[in-house]
Design an enzyme around this catalytic site. Structure first.
Site, mmCIF file in Angstrom:
data_model
loop_
_atom_site.group_PDB
_atom_site.id
_atom_site.type_symbol
_atom_site.label_atom_id
_atom_site.label_comp_id
_atom_site.label_asym_id
_atom_site.label_seq_id
_atom_site.Cartn_x
_atom_site.Cartn_y
_atom_site.Cartn_z
ATOM 1 C CG HIS A 123 60.668 27.124 43.257
ATOM 2 N ND1 HIS A 123 61.973 27.102 42.842
ATOM 3 C CD2 HIS A 123 60.579 26.198 44.236
ATOM 4 C CE1 HIS A 123 62.642 26.201 43.530
ATOM 5 N NE2 HIS A 123 61.824 25.638 44.396
ATOM 6 C CG HIS B 130 58.381 23.794 47.071
ATOM 7 N ND1 HIS B 130 58.579 22.791 46.163
ATOM 8 C CD2 HIS B 130 59.596 24.388 47.235
ATOM 9 C CE1 HIS B 130 59.857 22.767 45.791
ATOM 10 N NE2 HIS B 130 60.504 23.726 46.430
ATOM 11 C CE1 TYR C 44 66.773 24.525 44.710
ATOM 12 C CE2 TYR C 44 65.300 26.310 45.354
ATOM 13 C CZ TYR C 44 65.505 24.984 45.028
ATOM 14 O OH TYR C 44 64.444 24.121 45.018
ATOM 15 N NE ARG D 80 63.816 24.029 39.638
ATOM 16 C CZ ARG D 80 62.603 23.963 40.211
ATOM 17 N NH1 ARG D 80 62.457 23.480 41.412
ATOM 18 N NH2 ARG D 80 61.530 24.355 39.561
ATOM 19 C CE1 TYR E 76 62.968 25.324 49.794
ATOM 20 C CE2 TYR E 76 64.879 25.289 48.351
ATOM 21 C CZ TYR E 76 63.509 25.351 48.529
ATOM 22 O OH TYR E 76 62.695 25.438 47.435
HETATM 23 FE FE LIG Z 1 62.519 24.317 45.880
#
Ligand SMILES: [Fe+2]
Lengths: 259, 191
Positions: free
Chosen positions: A176, A178, A163, A173, A124
């Protein structure tokens, strides 16, 4: 606990987390419609879940009227996450689209949908993201759109990568996106995550598994839809979203129109 | 497979996670009115975890009536242009503090107790929470409120803001612990 685990800050193993998940799910009634708030395998939830039952409230006033967003709020270009910088981001180009409906099946029209997600390497653009994967200078990973008159939203982006995180040792994770969603009344407000089909990390992820019924959590998984894919350009995923039921509609407000 | 009849069971929520700050906050998100606007006040407080530590990664949203008790249905929250939209968003700071600049909502029905509707999101919180922040109006009005009248005194005070010397309204939210905020569920959440 091994020395290596202690060096990692005493994090539990996946085996420990998976056992906890299995025990909670085995004791859960079927079809719980929402994630558990008290779900210890997601360690960050330990001090952040209410311990008292939620109180029943009859919605009134502002609770019955969602905020309104419009053309002045959202530029149509914000729905394309691949054109926000000078060049094309790296990754599999995809379209994610679906219908936003309320609990009675009515389309939620001209309402704001916001998304954010990691880049193709699982990183991110966020100061707190310490994952040493490359930042893509051509990808910020945020998008907005308004649903159309049928409640349809659509985003063009790239497929995010999985990640790592520090919930436990070797925690990853599943990939995905959000999603932040509004309905027609404020009690429908929700934020969730959309996943991709057949992710091998599903069974291991305490956030996904906090929804204890498998059929309920599968509602968060998009479907690959070849009819949405575009020749020589991108792959298509469909994900329809159902909000909780509205207590009021635009045409029949209850209590919000006091003169 | 387009054109499926939609399954009307609700899509479940998930945590907002830790990485929303570059996506959801925006300039003017917590400022529902301009500085110096007539009736402008600050609504603020902290969001705490079960150990009384402020959450640096929570997001609050408020929805409210205007001072006349009307709930606005005008666009313009994301690019504020002076219209009062009755909706705002604030991410907490390092210490868990939130603040909004807004006006006080009026009652939306005769004799009603005015309140801000609130949603709370946070890393570590697996689904959104709803609550209310009531204005500190007279005791009789608060006592007649259908929600507040069903709560014990302790719980009731946790939903009513206090007035500070400079006119600000203050209410701390506790996700857990002895001062836990009463959080709400609504009839249609039951499916
Ligand atoms: Fe996330």
């Amino acid at each position: 606990m091994t020395t290596a685990e202690k060096l990692e800050g005493g994090l539990d193993t996946q085996q420990v987390i998976s056992k906890e998940i299995a025990a909670i799910q085995a004791a859960s009634p079927a079809a719980e419609p929402q994630p558990r708030l008290d779900f210890a395998p997601y360690r960050s939830s330990l001090l952040r879940h209410p311990t008292k039952d939620l109180r029943q409230a009859d919605p009134e006033g502002a609770e019955l009227v969602a905020p309104v967003f419009g053309q002045s709020d959202v530029d149509p270009l914000e729905a394309d996450l691949t054109i926000q910088s000078g060049g094309e981001p790296i990754g599999e180009r995809i379209v994610v689209t679906g219908r936003l409906v309320d609990g009675d099946g009515r389309p939620v029209r001209r309402q704001l949908v916001e998304i954010w997600h990691a880049n193709a390497a699982g990183r991110y653009i966020h100061l707190r993201d310490q994952h040493p994967a490359p930042i893509d200078p051509n990808f910020t990973g945020t998008g907005r759109c308004l649903t159309d008159d049928e409640g349809v939203y659509s985003f063009t982006t790239i497929k995010p990568g999985p990640y790592p995180w520090h919930n436990h040792r070797n925690a990853w994770r599943p990939a995905h996106i959000h999603f932040s969603l509004f309905g027609t009344d404020f009690t429908q407000r929700m934020i969730t995550q959309m996943y991709f089909p057949a992710d091998p990390l599903f069974a291991l992820d305490p956030i996904y598994q906090s929804i204890t019924d498998p059929r309920v959590r599968e509602r968060l998984v998009a479907t690959y839809d070849h009819d949405l894919s575009q020749h020589d350009r991108l792959l298509g995923y469909r994900w329809d979203i159902v909000l909780t039921g509205a207590h009021a509609t635009w045409t029949e407000p209850e209590g919000d129109d006091r003169a | 497979m387009p054109d499926l009849v939609p399954d009307l069971a609700p899509t479940p929520g998930q945590t907002i996670g830790p990485f929303f700050h570059y996506a959801l906050p925006y300039a003017g998100d917590c400022q529902l009115v301009d500085p110096g606007a007539p009736g402008s006040i600050r609504l603020h407080g902290h969001v705490y975890d079960g150990h009384g530590v402020g959450l640096p990664d929570a997001l609050l949203e408020i929805r409210q009536a205007d001072p006349a008790g009307r709930v606005p249905t005008v666009e313009g929250s994301l690019h504020r242009d002076g219209r009062f939209t009755g909706w705002g968003r604030c991410s907490t700071d390092r210490l868990g503090h939130y603040w909004f600049r807004t006006v006080e909502p009026g009652p939306t029905r005769d004799g009603g107790a005015p309140f801000f509707a609130v949603t709370v999101f946070a890393r570590g919180l697996l689904n959104r929470l709803f609550t209310r922040i009531y204005l500190p109006v007279d005791d009789a009005t608060l006592a007649a409120d259908p929600l507040l009248s069903g709560l014990d005194d302790d719980s009731r005070t946790r939903l009513v803001a206090t007035r500070e010397d400079d006119g600000s309204l203050r209410l701390d939210l506790h996700l857990q612990g002895p001062q836990e905020t009463p959080f709400l569920t609504y009839p249609r959440h039951r499916g």
